[in-house]
Design a protein around this motif. Structure first.
Motif, PDB file in Angstrom:
ATOM      1  N   LEU A 158       0.837  -1.225   0.153  1.00  0.00           N
ATOM      2  CA  LEU A 158       0.065  -0.028   0.029  1.00  0.00           C
ATOM      3  C   LEU A 158       0.944   1.189  -0.048  1.00  0.00           C
ATOM      4  O   LEU A 158       0.479   2.239  -0.704  1.00  0.00           O
ATOM      5  N   ASN A 159       2.070   1.068   0.646  1.00  0.00           N
ATOM      6  CA  ASN A 159       2.901   2.098   0.786  1.00  0.00           C
ATOM      7  C   ASN A 159       3.392   2.509  -0.479  1.00  0.00           C
ATOM      8  O   ASN A 159       3.529   3.744  -1.102  1.00  0.00           O
ATOM      9  N   CYS A 160       3.956   1.548  -1.399  1.00  0.00           N
ATOM     10  CA  CYS A 160       4.288   1.533  -2.640  1.00  0.00           C
ATOM     11  C   CYS A 160       3.260   2.228  -3.549  1.00  0.00           C
ATOM     12  O   CYS A 160       3.342   3.109  -4.300  1.00  0.00           O
ATOM     13  N   GLU A 197      -2.335 -11.228   2.429  1.00  0.00           N
ATOM     14  CA  GLU A 197      -3.559 -10.331   1.660  1.00  0.00           C
ATOM     15  C   GLU A 197      -3.257  -9.205   0.651  1.00  0.00           C
ATOM     16  O   GLU A 197      -3.746  -8.419   0.317  1.00  0.00           O
ATOM     17  N   THR A 198      -1.913  -9.491  -0.007  1.00  0.00           N
ATOM     18  CA  THR A 198      -1.426  -8.630  -1.016  1.00  0.00           C
ATOM     19  C   THR A 198      -2.387  -8.329  -2.113  1.00  0.00           C
ATOM     20  O   THR A 198      -2.519  -7.234  -2.368  1.00  0.00           O
ATOM     21  N   ALA A 199      -2.971  -9.431  -2.648  1.00  0.00           N
ATOM     22  CA  ALA A 199      -4.001  -9.343  -3.790  1.00  0.00           C
ATOM     23  C   ALA A 199      -5.286  -8.429  -3.540  1.00  0.00           C
ATOM     24  O   ALA A 199      -5.670  -7.382  -4.377  1.00  0.00           O
ATOM     25  N   ILE A 200      -5.644  -8.458  -2.213  1.00  0.00           N
ATOM     26  CA  ILE A 200      -6.788  -7.804  -1.692  1.00  0.00           C
ATOM     27  C   ILE A 200      -6.597  -6.415  -1.605  1.00  0.00           C
ATOM     28  O   ILE A 200      -7.318  -5.465  -2.096  1.00  0.00           O
ATOM     29  N   ILE A 201      -5.476  -6.173  -1.179  1.00  0.00           N
ATOM     30  CA  ILE A 201      -4.962  -4.660  -0.997  1.00  0.00           C
ATOM     31  C   ILE A 201      -4.737  -3.971  -2.148  1.00  0.00           C
ATOM     32  O   ILE A 201      -5.072  -2.889  -2.419  1.00  0.00           O
ATOM     33  N   ILE A 202      -4.300  -4.825  -3.219  1.00  0.00           N
ATOM     34  CA  ILE A 202      -4.216  -4.197  -4.412  1.00  0.00           C
ATOM     35  C   ILE A 202      -5.419  -3.772  -5.342  1.00  0.00           C
ATOM     36  O   ILE A 202      -5.392  -2.721  -5.666  1.00  0.00           O
ATOM     37  N   GLN A 203      -6.375  -5.017  -5.171  1.00  0.00           N
ATOM     38  CA  GLN A 203      -7.487  -4.721  -5.826  1.00  0.00           C
ATOM     39  C   GLN A 203      -8.179  -3.667  -5.258  1.00  0.00           C
ATOM     40  O   GLN A 203      -9.187  -2.896  -5.813  1.00  0.00           O
TER      41      GLN A 203
END
Length: 367
Positions: free
Chosen positions: A55-57, A83-89
């Motif tokens: 998220l910072n990126c 939860e990487t994919a969820i945060i991106i979406q």
């Protein structure tokens, strides 16, 4: 034995003097002119288990000073178990940028995990220029424009940027010193026309050069795909430069544990051992400095301490001067402590490289 130790110590001091001199008289700037018409770019950011960082990126990407209609952002989740994919979406729902998302499942033979993800991401890229960074990095608002302007001004197809390690403890600050020293050497050599490597967390590559080398699928297997990519670009006759400025400075996270640091350095060693012979000899002399100066110090305490102090001062001035090119001020105490850290990491990395254990990277094991 004494003569050999003195030669190694003297050679390294002389080398550091030359590096410092070249940094002053031969430093090349490449992004001093702004283009009237900016080309379309594709920014590629792969991620795997980066829930703490992604998220910072992405929030730093929001502030990029580049035309949105000429920017394609390609994000990929490479089999994360968090939860990487969820945060991106979730971020994609609110952003005004053009974003494409890939979930990496297919595995291309002969590629490490990151190269495999990037190969599939590059297939979706529509930009004339490809920009690469990592999910644990924070880019500056001027990053993309600075890299693109450097490409136009230098006529190069590969631009390597500059990255700074951030952290709040002594261990991560020492890693920052290490990066400044290493990248300073890379910059000096690059400005002499000797491309050593590139850096996958801050890199620009023209689509033309990428296709000419056959993409990531066209390079030999390597745990340091950025090093191998730069090597293949050079073999194909494309020009490469190293851009160092405040505008294209990227922040990255340091390793919090010594075991993680050694695993990272072991992976980097796979690239270092593939350097030309004369570079390996120079790196070997650098590593041999510590046993040489300790041996000399035991025999001649005053002279040994004096030579060691001279080396530390010259090295510190080089690191300080290089960081100042990006308007970064480094504490004197950190520069002095760095010598002890450098002693530990240089020798422990060599031992760990030859240790019969697989290299772990993002939860995957190689070797």
């Amino acid at each position: 034995m004494t003569a050999l130790a003195l030669f190694i110590v003297g050679f390294l001091i002389f080398q550091d003097l030359i590096l410092g001199l070249l940094l002053v008289i031969n430093f090349r700037k490449y992004d001093s002119r702004n283009q009237a018409e900016l080309p379309k770019i594709s920014i590629l950011i792969p991620s795997r288990n980066e829930a703490e960082n992604i998220l910072n990126c992405l929030q730093s990407i929001e502030f990029l000073e580049y035309p949105k209609e000429k920017t394609q952002i390609i994000l990929a989740d490479d089999g994360s178990t968090d939860e990487t994919a969820i945060i991106i979406q979730d971020w994609m729902k609110s952003t005004v940028w053009q974003v494409e998302f890939l979930s990496i499942h297919k595995k291309t033979a002969g590629l490490n995990g990151k190269a495999n993800a990037l190969a599939q991401m590059a297939e979706k890229a529509t930009g004339k220029l490809l920009l690469f960074t990592d999910a644990d990095c924070i880019v500056s608002p001027q990053w993309a424009k600075s890299m693109v302007n450097a490409q136009a001004e230098s006529g190069s197809d590969l631009i390597t940027g500059i990255t700074q390690v951030q952290g709040d403890n002594v261990f991560t600050r020492m890693q920052a010193m290490d990066w400044w020293l290493t990248l300073g050497m890379v910059k000096v050599m690059s400005d002499l026309g000797l491309t050593l490597t590139s850096m996958g967390n801050n890199m620009l590559l023209s689509k033309k050069a990428y296709e000419a080398i056959g993409g990531f699928e066209g390079i030999p297997f390597s745990l340091t795909e950025d090093f191998e990519l730069a090597k293949q670009v050079k073999l194909k006759g494309f020009k490469a430069v190293h851009l160092v400025s405040e505008a294209n400075l990227i922040q990255t996270k340091g390793q919090e544990k010594s075991s993680d640091l050694l695993s990272q350095r072991k992976r980097w060693m796979y690239g270092a051992v593939r350097l030309p012979l004369y570079w390996k000899i120079l790196l070997g002399i650098q590593v041999l400095f510590f046993p040489s100066i300790i041996y000399f110090f035991i025999l001649f305490p005053f002279e040994g301490l004096l030579l060691w102090l001279i080396k530390v001062i010259i090295q510190s001035l080089f690191i300080y001067g290089f960081a100042s090119k990006c308007r970064q001020n480094l504490g004197i105490r950190n520069l002095l402590l760095f010598e002890l850290y450098y002693l530990f990491t240089s020798w422990s990395t060599i031992v760990y490289y030859f240790w019969p254990a697989k290299t772990e990277w993002k939860g995957r094991k190689y070797g």
